[in-house]
Every structure is written in structure tokens, then in C-alpha cells.
Design an enzyme around this catalytic site. Structure first.
Site, short mmCIF file in Angstrom:
data_model
loop_
_atom_site.label_atom_id
_atom_site.label_comp_id
_atom_site.label_asym_id
_atom_site.label_seq_id
_atom_site.Cartn_x
_atom_site.Cartn_y
_atom_site.Cartn_z
CB CYS A 1 -0.91 0.00 1.22
SG CYS A 1 -1.84 1.52 1.34
CD GLN B 1 -6.64 14.41 13.86
OE1 GLN B 1 -6.88 14.26 12.66
NE2 GLN B 1 -7.52 14.95 14.68
CG PHE C 1 -16.61 14.99 19.49
CD1 PHE C 1 -17.50 13.93 19.46
CD2 PHE C 1 -17.12 16.28 19.42
CE1 PHE C 1 -18.87 14.14 19.35
CE2 PHE C 1 -18.49 16.51 19.33
CZ PHE C 1 -19.36 15.44 19.28
CD GLU D 1 -13.26 9.90 22.48
OE1 GLU D 1 -13.08 10.88 21.73
OE2 GLU D 1 -13.75 8.82 22.09
CG ASP E 1 -11.56 16.68 15.57
OD1 ASP E 1 -12.18 16.47 14.50
OD2 ASP E 1 -10.39 16.29 15.75
CB CYS F 1 -12.62 14.44 8.53
SG CYS F 1 -13.77 13.37 9.38
#
Ligand SMILES: C[S@@+](CC[C@H](N)C(=O)[O-])C[C@H]1O[C@@H](n2cnc3c(N)ncnc32)[C@H](O)[C@@H]1O
Length: 699
Positions: free
Chosen positions: A311, A467, A524, A545, A600, A631
Site C-alpha cells: 500500500c 489523527q 470529542f 470523549e 472535532d 473531516c
């Protein structure tokens, strides 16, 4: 079938009309080259302008301006009818659709009517012959049958052979990076323009007042590949074996739709690749469970796995481990280590998750996580432990960076690679360490701090979010820091001595706060990435969280970095009362407004309950600044719409973008909102005239 091409001129002419208010006709060859530029110019010049036909598309699905049609034959469109399945058409692709990354083109139905066709694996500037495979109310989908000359001016050679086999991991390896970035940037801007237009109509925002920062791209070329720190491969019984691709001497590649063979056939080598000279795929129908695959799901097929040997998004040692596991497990597929069949729910091996990190000494650390069903017996477990021992010998004892081999055991029928229980099969720890140095990217005076070099260290366990692109995560953290308002705080304009000596920041009672530092809430928070990057500039930081192991990691990370001004708490942000939780764990927030509230969330966005809670804070305790990291700009703009309507005293100031995901349609978006000065002391917003009712707030 007779195919008539009506390229560029008509629509480019139309494009010019909107630019210069007069028609200009161009030859098709010029039109092809110029249309993307003109389109861009048009969007910049008249950002709100969209043709009537484009309106029914979701924000971000931009449309092609050059087009061609198939006029005869079965399924050919009439002026009343959209194209039917199976129709072969020629299309010019101009832009990329948001989210899916498909090429957007327009099929001309008549002089005045056109229909949007989204083309799989097609890039802007390309002309393709394509077959319609799906028809929806507002658009159709097509697959490429042939790429036509001349090739797109934005085309480049893909690095990875699996890309040509139809692997869905990367969508844009064949598109130059600058174009990938500008396309994604434009998509996000389109969505924000649409949001601002909606809000502007109701007097809640003005597009002119929002600053769009240029997208922060990955470093070229080093950041374009091998950037992912986590890859989640699937073991499966149903092998996806692609049809061979064709490429002529000029490098022009014809991608063909993969073909489901549903079984391992005689002609495949270990990875499922065809041997040279064997170019016909067998039909399906053999015993499905005899197959063994280790790789990635092909797009839209949860049960089919494309075997992956290499990959391009992960580092070399991770690829070596992938091949090593495949070599050791495949021979036992029919005896002790059967792969899991996602349709029939039998089998043992489910996922191979490889996580990598760079620790504070820039050493690579690797975690291998084998996700399995509960072992059927001791022999099965022993066989897996043998594989782990071999891995340890090859990559642990030889200092190749392997720090642990874990087994996550799950009885869950879904394909999620998280176990209900975990065992360590090799190594001495259950986490890997990643160091982030965001201050390297902050363009301000604090750059001289020693902290910018030492950075922040994160311990990450198998089931915690982190991340996925650490190099770009540093830049993302820098963007959050620069827009946090914390660097301007009088006490923390530099990394203060108090921040360096974290004991001095340990403030536990409201009385201790002398208005010298900031209160920060990180919703989050995951393993505390954002919270710990902000902590040196704040008085207290609260991170909330859902995942308990991530909260454990966040607490460990706070200790590891000697931060005592942080509190991390397990909280379900879909259910719990936000202000009750904040007041319980951050008592200072009862008397002082939170200076910065960061969110987030996952791709789905923030639950409306929490958006209402933020909007419903009493005027004196309204968070002064909101930073929304996402995102998924679609859910982000939807949430901001809701929030800004309920809390018109906030003003959207800036939108920043960081590309964490080269070659994919995704991009990270940061929206910065601050309390508007136009809101008067009673919470009345001058622009809208709306009022805040303190009765809405309750804890
Ligand atoms: C995009 S990640 C952000 C993590 C963190 N901010 C970071 O930078 O590493 C989203 C996080 O939201 C968490 N999450 C998902 N649903 C949640 C919920 N209902 N309540 C609280 N957290 C949730 C996930 O576990 C994940 O850690």
C-alpha cells in the site's frame, strides 16, 4: 450507435456570458484547455452564480461545462428523458464531486437541457467513453470504458499497481496533487458559499466577512505517499480479482471495472495477482470458502477483498509486515487459521491493523493488531501465537520498530476492527508513541520556545483514535492554535514559565483563577491531541470523549507530558447534558465563560442536542470562541447552519483547510467562530434582531 460530440463551445460560450456578459465562441480544442480555467474564473468572479440545472445538486457537486452526447441507439436520451442504464456516452469531465471523488460531467439532452453524469475513476480535463451504470433522479453514474486523447492536462502516472486494479483506498493517484488540492478547496468553498447564502438571506451572516484561508497542502513530494499511520486490512474468503488493465506505450491507461470471481482461482499468485499470460477470469460458482484474501474491501462491496501486497500510503516496514502475515497465514487458511466470511459469519482471522508512529527520538514504532473471532480451540490460538512469535522475531528482535503484536477478539458480526477483549501476543507494551511538534508550524513569536522542539508525546492504544497523518496533524494543530485566541492571551503570549512548570497551572478552585488564563473545552477529544496541544496556553482544559480507552490514553498522555491542567472524562456527547458535564469537571466555568470550545466530531457531525446546548448557554457564560474541526464539510456546514440560527451572536470568522488525506476526496476543515461584538449586552443581535431567551438554558 451514432455518437455526436458537442464539446465545449456551446457551454464555454455560456460560461463567457456569465463572465463578460457577452457570448464568445471558441473552437473545441481551445475550449477543452480553457474551460477549467474559465470555470474557476467564473466561480471566483461570481461565487454565488450557479445555473438553474446545478441547483438540485448537493453543495460541492460542481458541474462540467463541456459535454457531449450519444444521440442514437437504445437508451439514448430524448429531451424529456434522462439516460438509461447501459447507454454508452462520451463525456468531458471537469471537476470532482464532493465526498465520492467521482468526475462530474454534463450530458446534453437538448439545447436547453442537460443531465449530470458522475463518472467513476475519471479526473478533470479528461474525455472518456463511459457506460451509464446507475440512474438516479438528479444524476446518473457511469464507468469508464475508454479514455480518449488527448489525456487530461492534470493527469499523472499512479504510483501503485493496486490503484489500477480498482482499490478504493486512493481515488486520485492519477491526478496531479495541486489539482487535487484546488478541487477539494473549491468544493469546501462551494459548500460554505451555499451556507452563507442561506444565512445571508435571513440576515445572519455575510459572505464578505468570512476569511477563507488557503488550503495547507501536504509537502510535495515527500508527504504525498507513506503518510498514513494506520491501515486496517481485512482477511476474507471472497477474493476480488480485477480484470487486467490496458496501457499503451504512451502510458495512457484504460482502467476496467474489476470483476468478482468470488473464489481463488488457479491463475492467481499469492496476492491474487494474475500470472502473466492468463488473461481470462473464471466465472464464479466454486466453493466460496476456499478463498483467502488479505487486503482492502473493494468500493461498495463489503464482502469482497482485493489482495494488497504494497500500500503506497503506508511505510515500507508496514508493507513488509503485511506480506509476512499473508505468507504465514495463507497456508493455514483451510485448517487452523480460516479467514472470516462476512456473509456466512464463520472463520477466525478478521483484520490485520498495522499502526506506525515516530517517537520523540524520531524512531519508528509499529503495532500489529490481529483482530479475530474467539478461538475455536487451543490449537487455533496456538497457531496464531506462532504467527505472532515469527513476526516478533523478524521485526521486533531485529530492531525494525515492532513494539507489540496484539490480538483483539470480537464476536461482533459487523466488520469493525475493534475487539471486546485484547491480548498481547508479543512485545512488552500495548501502545505506541507518536510525537507531534505543532509549534514548528506556528508563525508567531512562540516558535522560539524549546517546547517547539520537544513537542508532545502521545501514547496510542489499539482501539483509540489518532489523527492518521501525523505530519499534517501537526499543521492542523498549528492552525487550531493560531485560531484559538490563546496565543494572544496576555499571560501566554509566550509559552509561559507557568506553562513550562505545569504544577503552577494546577488550578482546582474557582477562587484561584485571577483572570490570567483561559478555560478550554475540547469535545470529542480522542486521546487528547488537541487538548494537550492547547494546554500550555490555557489555565485549564477539559476533554470529553466517548471511548474509555481513548480517555485512558489521554490521561496517560497528560502525565507523560507533565500536564496537570487537563481533565479528561468519558462522556457520550449524543446523550449527556453538556453544561452539567462541563460544570462538574471544570468548576471554573460556572463563573467564567469558556474562552475556547473546540469540537472535532466524527464524520456524522455534532448531535443537534449539543449544538442547542452551546447556543443555549446563559449570555454571561457563552463560550467566547468556537473552533469546529471536521473531516466532513457537509456535516460541518449543516451543523453551523443550525448553530448560527440558534445562536446568531456568533460570527463565522474564518475557514481554514488542511489536507490530511492526499489522493482521497477528504480534507480537514477548521471553522472559527467568535462572539459577535454586534450582539448587545442582552444577547440581542443587531443584524437579525433575534433575542436570546435565558429560559432555554438549564442544567
Ligand atoms: C475525529 S475524532 C477526533 C479525536 C481528537 N480530537 C483528535 O484530534 O485526535 C472523533 C472522536 O469522537 C469520538 N466520539 C464519537 N462519538 C462520540 C460521542 N457520542 N461522544 C463523545 N465522543 C464521541 C470518537 O471516539 C473519536 O475519538
Amino acid at each position: 450507435m451514432r455518437t455526436e460530440i458537442r464539446t465545449g463551445a456551446v457551454l464555454v460560450e455560456r460560461t463567457y456570458v456569465s463572465l463578460f456578459e457577452r457570448p464568445v465562441s471558441l473552437k473545441p480544442a481551445f475550449a477543452r484547455v480553457l474551460s477549467p480555467i474559465i470555470y474557476r474564473a467564473r466561480v471566483w468572479q461570481r461565487p454565488c452564480h450557479r445555473s438553474r440545472q446545478t441547483r438540485h445538486f448537493s453543495a460541492g457537486e460542481r458541474l462540467s461545462s463541456a459535454t457531449m452526447v450519444a444521440t442514437d441507439g437504445p437508451g439514448a436520451p430524448s429531451s424529456q428523458k434522462s439516460p438509461s442504464r447501459g447507454l454508452l456516452v462520451e463525456l468531458a469531465v471537469e471537476s470532482l464531486a464532493h465526498g465520492t471523488g467521482m468526475g462530474v460531467s454534463r450530458l446534453q439532452l437538448s439545447e436547453n437541457e442537460s443531465f449530470v453524469v458522475l463518472v467513476h475513476n475519471a479526473i478533470p480535463g479528461e474525455r472518456v467513453r463511459a457506460r451509464i451504470i446507475r440512474r438516479k433522479r438528479n444524476h446518473a453514474e457511469a464507468i469508464v470504458v475508454e479514455r480518449l486523447d488527448p489525456p487530461s492536462m492534470f493527469a499523472t502516472a499512479p504510483l501503485c499497481r493496486h490503484f489500477l486494479e480498482g482499490c478504493g483506498g486512493c481515488k486520485f493517484q492519477n491526478l496531479i496533487y495541486t489539482k487535487q488540492l484546488s478541487e477539494k478547496e473549491e468544493q469546501v468553498r462551494d459548500m460554505y458559499r451555499a451556507l452563507l447564502r442561506r444565512l445571508e438571506t435571513d440576515g445572519l451572516a455575510s459572505e464578505a466577512s468570512v476569511e477563507f484561508l488557503p488550503a495547507v497542502g501536504a509537502t510535495v513530494p515527500t508527504g504525498l505517499y507513506a503518510y498514513r499511520n494506520k491501515m486496517d486490512f481485512t482477511f476474507g474468503t471472497r477474493v476480488w480479482r480485477p480484470k487486467p488493465n490496458t496501457a499503451d506505450d504512451s502510458g495512457k491507461v484504460t482502467l476496467r471495472q474489476g470483476r468478482d470471481t468470488s473464489t481463488r482461482d488457479e491463475n492467481t499468485v499469492s496476492s491474487g495477482r494474475k500470472r502473466p499470460g492468463t488473461d481470462t477470469a473464471p466465472e464464479s460458482g466454486e466453493d466460496m470458502r476456499t478463498g483467502f484474501a488479505l487486503g482492502l474491501h473493494v468500493p461498495r462491496r463489503y464482502d469482497k477483498v482485493l489482495c494488497i501486497e504494497d500500500c503506497a500510503l503506508q511505510i515500507d516496514v508496514a508493507n513488509e509486515i503485511l506480506r509476512f502475515v499473508e505468507r504465514h497465514c495463507r497456508p493455514l487458511a483451510e485448517t487452523l487459521l480460516p479467514p472470516y466470511d462476512l456473509v456466512e459469519h464463520v472463520g477466525f482471522l478478521r483484520n490485520l491493523v498495522i499502526r506506525t508512529a515516530q517517537d520523540r527520538h524520531n524512531q519508528t514504532q509499529v503495532m500489529v493488531n490481529l483482530v479475530t473471532s474467539p478461538p475455536a480451540d487451543a490449537h487455533q490460538q496456538a497457531a496464531l501465537e506462532d504467527v505472532a512469535a515469527a513476526l516478533w522475531k523478524a521485526f521486533g528482535e531485529t530492531n525494525r520498530g515492532l513494539v507489540c503484536v496484539l490480538q483483539n477478539i470480537t464476536s461482533n458480526r459487523s466488520g469493525v476492527a475493534v475487539g471486546e477483549s485484547q491480548r498481547r501476543l508479543a512485545g512488552t507494551q500495548d501502545t505506541i508513541e507518536q510525537c507531534l511538534r505543532p509549534l514548528r508550524h506556528v508563525r508567531s513569536r512562540i516558535q522560539t520556545s524549546s517546547w517547539s522542539e520537544t513537542g508532545i508525546n502521545f501514547q496510542i492504544s489499539a482501539n483509540s483514535f489518532f489523527q492518521t497523518n501525523p505530519a499534517q496533524a501537526e499543521r492542523l494543530m498549528a492552525v487550531v492554535l493560531e485560531n484559538s485566541g490563546l496565543l494572544e492571551q496576555p499571560s501566554v503570549g509566550q509559552v509561559s514559565p507557568a506553562a513550562e512548570s505545569s504544577a503552577e497551572l494546577a488550578v482546582s478552585s474557582p477562587q484561584a483563577r485571577q483572570d490570567t488564563g483561559a478555560l478550554v473545552v475540547d469535545l470529542f477529544c480522542g486521546t487528547g491531541t488537541i487538548a494537550l496541544c492547547l494546554a500550555p496556553f490555557a489555565e485549564q482544559v477539559l476533554g470529553l470523549e466517548l471511548v474509555a480507552s481513548a480517555v485512558d490514553d489521554a490521561r496517560t498522555n497528560a502525565r507523560l507530558n507533565a500536564r496537570t491542567n487537563t481533565v479528561f472524562q468519558v462522556t457520550d456527547l449524543e446523550k449527556e447534558n453538556l453544561w452539567q458535564v462541563i460544570f462538574r469537571h471544570l468548576p471554573l466555568a460556572r463563573q467564567h465563560p469558556v474562552d475556547l470550545l473546540v469540537m472535532d466530531p466524527p464524520r456524522a457531525g455534532v448531535h443537534p442536542r449539543q449544538l442547542k446546548a452551546i447556543a443555549g448557554a446563559p449570555p454571561a457564560l457563552r463560550p467566547r470562541r468556537l473552533v469546529y474541526v471536521s473531516c466532513n464539510p457537509a456535516s460541518q456546514t449543516r451543523d453551523l447552519d443550525l448553530l448560527l440560527r440558534d445562536a446568531p451572536w456568533y460570527r463565522l470568522e474564518k475557514v481554514a483547510l488542511v489536507d490530511q488525506f492526499p489522493h482521497t476526496p477528504h480534507i480537514e476543515t477548521v471553522a472559527v467562530l467568535s462572539l459577535s461584538h454586534e450582539a448587545d449586552a442582552n444577547g440581542r443581535h443587531k443584524a437579525s434582531g433575534s433575542t436570546e431567551e435565558s429560559g432555554r438554558y438549564s442544567i
